[in-house]
Design a protein around this motif. Structure first.
Motif, PDB file in Angstrom:
ATOM      1  N   SER A 160      12.839  27.740   5.618  1.00 59.48           N
ATOM      2  CA  SER A 160      13.751  27.958   4.686  1.00 59.48           C
ATOM      3  C   SER A 160      13.653  26.211   4.199  1.00 59.48           C
ATOM      4  N   ASN A 161      13.527  26.000   3.195  1.00 56.51           N
ATOM      5  CA  ASN A 161      13.175  24.595   2.408  1.00 56.51           C
ATOM      6  C   ASN A 161      14.611  23.517   2.564  1.00 56.51           C
ATOM      7  N   MET A 162      14.284  22.612   2.674  1.00 56.09           N
ATOM      8  CA  MET A 162      15.613  21.630   2.046  1.00 56.09           C
ATOM      9  C   MET A 162      14.937  20.720   0.461  1.00 56.09           C
ATOM     10  N   SER A 163      16.083  21.734   0.056  1.00 51.70           N
ATOM     11  CA  SER A 163      15.873  21.189  -1.614  1.00 51.70           C
ATOM     12  C   SER A 163      15.571  19.919  -1.052  1.00 51.70           C
ATOM     13  N   GLY A 219       5.310  19.811   2.861  1.00 51.33           N
ATOM     14  CA  GLY A 219       3.694  19.465   1.943  1.00 51.33           C
ATOM     15  C   GLY A 219       4.107  19.583   0.784  1.00 51.33           C
ATOM     16  N   ASP A 220       5.196  19.333   0.151  1.00 47.17           N
ATOM     17  CA  ASP A 220       5.591  19.729  -1.087  1.00 47.17           C
ATOM     18  C   ASP A 220       5.669  18.437  -2.123  1.00 47.17           C
ATOM     19  N   ILE A 221       4.448  17.373  -2.332  1.00 48.94           N
ATOM     20  CA  ILE A 221       4.439  16.227  -3.179  1.00 48.94           C
ATOM     21  C   ILE A 221       5.654  15.954  -3.856  1.00 48.94           C
ATOM     22  N   GLU A 222       5.848  16.700  -4.991  1.00 53.60           N
ATOM     23  CA  GLU A 222       6.311  16.594  -6.442  1.00 53.60           C
ATOM     24  C   GLU A 222       8.076  16.172  -5.700  1.00 53.60           C
ATOM     25  N   GLN A 223       8.057  17.454  -4.565  1.00 57.81           N
ATOM     26  CA  GLN A 223       9.621  17.430  -3.702  1.00 57.81           C
ATOM     27  C   GLN A 223       9.274  15.836  -3.251  1.00 57.81           C
ATOM     28  N   CYS A 224       8.302  15.283  -2.805  1.00 55.16           N
ATOM     29  CA  CYS A 224       8.640  13.963  -1.971  1.00 55.16           C
ATOM     30  C   CYS A 224       9.045  13.161  -2.760  1.00 55.16           C
ATOM     31  N   MET A 225       8.726  13.333  -3.485  1.00 52.84           N
ATOM     32  CA  MET A 225       7.984  11.800  -5.136  1.00 52.84           C
ATOM     33  C   MET A 225      10.011  11.953  -5.552  1.00 52.84           C
ATOM     34  N   GLN A 226      10.413  13.258  -6.025  1.00 52.75           N
ATOM     35  CA  GLN A 226      11.976  13.487  -5.982  1.00 52.75           C
ATOM     36  C   GLN A 226      12.641  12.798  -5.363  1.00 52.75           C
ATOM     37  N   ILE A 227      12.912  12.281  -3.711  1.00 50.24           N
ATOM     38  CA  ILE A 227      13.065  12.111  -2.879  1.00 50.24           C
ATOM     39  C   ILE A 227      12.865  10.795  -2.638  1.00 50.24           C
ATOM     40  N   ARG A 263       3.682   7.211   2.292  1.00 46.46           N
ATOM     41  CA  ARG A 263       3.399   5.461   1.704  1.00 46.46           C
ATOM     42  C   ARG A 263       3.438   4.885   0.337  1.00 46.46           C
ATOM     43  N   ALA A 264       2.004   5.729   0.380  1.00 45.67           N
ATOM     44  CA  ALA A 264       2.230   5.415  -1.324  1.00 45.67           C
ATOM     45  C   ALA A 264       3.215   5.584  -2.142  1.00 45.67           C
ATOM     46  N   MET A 265       3.887   6.308  -2.114  1.00 40.92           N
ATOM     47  CA  MET A 265       4.754   6.854  -3.061  1.00 40.92           C
ATOM     48  C   MET A 265       6.156   6.342  -2.412  1.00 40.92           C
ATOM     49  N   GLY A 266       6.370   5.518  -1.096  1.00 37.54           N
ATOM     50  CA  GLY A 266       7.243   4.642  -1.209  1.00 37.54           C
ATOM     51  C   GLY A 266       8.248   5.261  -0.026  1.00 37.54           C
ATOM     52  N   GLY A 267       7.721   5.336   0.891  1.00 36.88           N
ATOM     53  CA  GLY A 267       7.333   6.271   2.512  1.00 36.88           C
ATOM     54  C   GLY A 267       6.965   5.120   2.784  1.00 36.88           C
ATOM     55  N   VAL A 268       8.207   5.028   4.226  1.00 40.47           N
ATOM     56  CA  VAL A 268       8.259   4.005   5.330  1.00 40.47           C
ATOM     57  C   VAL A 268       7.792   4.591   6.756  1.00 40.47           C
ATOM     58  N   GLY A 269       7.115   5.983   6.975  1.00 44.57           N
ATOM     59  CA  GLY A 269       6.969   5.681   8.642  1.00 44.57           C
ATOM     60  C   GLY A 269       6.302   7.185   8.520  1.00 44.57           C
ATOM     61  N   VAL A 270       6.007   7.569   9.919  1.00 47.26           N
ATOM     62  CA  VAL A 270       6.055   8.997  10.483  1.00 47.26           C
ATOM     63  C   VAL A 270       6.105   9.235  11.254  1.00 47.26           C
ATOM     64  N   ILE A 271       6.611  10.862  11.572  1.00 49.25           N
ATOM     65  CA  ILE A 271       6.523  10.764  13.207  1.00 49.25           C
ATOM     66  C   ILE A 271       5.777  11.882  13.471  1.00 49.25           C
TER      67      ILE A 271
END
Length: 295
Positions: A143-146, A167-175, A197-205
């Motif tokens: 179940s994906n969280m949009s 794994g959805d790049i467009e979804q990550c970009m929207q967020i 990181r390139a699109m504004g992410g600030v970390g990784v678990i």
């Protein structure tokens, strides 16, 4: 929550041959990870095999890591499930002294609607005494969280971050584009870290950070050139860690490193001989980490 930016490692739970928790090895794992320069520790994420640990073992595991961590790094604790009320009861039954946030997965198996997911998390966030990190991993939950759901929840005062593993790049970009400034976008996939990181992410678990913490720190904090080199060095080994399910692969890798036994609890089974051999061979090719492999 500045302290939850950067690299968090989803710690494995080492087991002895009789499948009891191996606290000596867990001590080595935590020391290895901290010495690699990571920013925080995640206790009882998926990689810690919480699905096959008892409530008592989970409590002992958290208490042990608090003790050996000695407040050196922030701690995130995994509490999740597909029964909203049970998650709330588990939260009420947890000692949050020394815990900085909880990581809680989107409900699995039930396949709730987006409205159901929102209400599930709002209930948890209302009850949690510490901030909440959302976790979207459709490969496990089915179940994906949009992006819209994440952005709705990002406005809750006690929800501070999203661990994104769709794994959805467009979804990550929207967020990344529409989220509140203080809401943290974290990668839930090691090899997506550089992209987020390139699109504004600030970390990784991270999973592979159990074995290669310094490479994940480089990927997150160093120049883009050095970060790319760190990412490229893990390209061959990373998919092997998931071939027979996580944490089977990373435990096998750390066994070859001499840090812990490779044992997992049923219904997971230890890596096949063929996979173990390929993990060992791939690890031997990783620059600057060859000295860790007992070849």
């Amino acid at each position: 929550m500045e302290k939850l930016k950067g690299v968090g490692v989803a710690l494995i739970t080492p087991f002895k041959k009789d499948l009891s928790v191996d606290y000596d090895s867990l001590n080595r794992v935590v020391s290895h990870v901290i010495s690699g320069g990571v920013d925080y520790l995640v206790v009882q994420g998926t990689t810690g095999e919480p699905a096959t640990l008892t409530k008592a073992e989970k409590r002992e595991n958290l208490d042990f890591i608090k003790k050996i961590n000695r407040n050196r790094l922030p701690l995130v604790y995994g509490i999740g499930g597909n029964n909203t009320q049970q998650v709330i009861e588990d939260i009420k039954d947890t000692d949050f002294q020394g815990v900085d946030a909880i990581l809680t997965v989107s409900p699995y198996y039930n396949k709730p609607s987006q409205t159901g997911i929102v209400r599930h998390y709002e209930k948890i966030a209302d009850e949690s005494p510490v901030p909440v990190i959302l976790y979207n991993v459709p490969g496990r939950t089915m179940s994906n969280m949009s992006a819209a759901t994440t952005l709705t929840l990002a406005n809750h005062p006690n929800i501070i971050a999203m661990k994104e593993a769709s794994g959805d790049i467009e979804q990550c970009m929207q967020i990344a584009h529409k989220k509140p400034e203080d809401f943290l976008l974290l990668s839930g996939d090691d090899m997506m870290t550089l992209t987020l990181r390139a699109m504004g992410g600030v970390g990784v678990i991270s999973v592979i950070g159990n074995a290669y913490p310094s490479k994940m720190v480089t990927m997150m904090h160093a120049s883009l050139k050095d970060a790319r080199e760190a990412a490229f060095s893990l390209l061959e080994i990373n998919p092997l860690l998931y071939e027979e399910s996580n944490p089977v692969g990373v435990k096998t890798l750390m066994h070859h490193m001499g840090i812990c036994e490779p044992n997992v609890r049923l219904p997971l089974v230890n890596a096949s001989m063929g996979l173990s051999k390929r993990i060992r061979e791939a690890a031997a090719k990783i620059p600057s980490d060859k000295d860790l492999i007992g070849l």
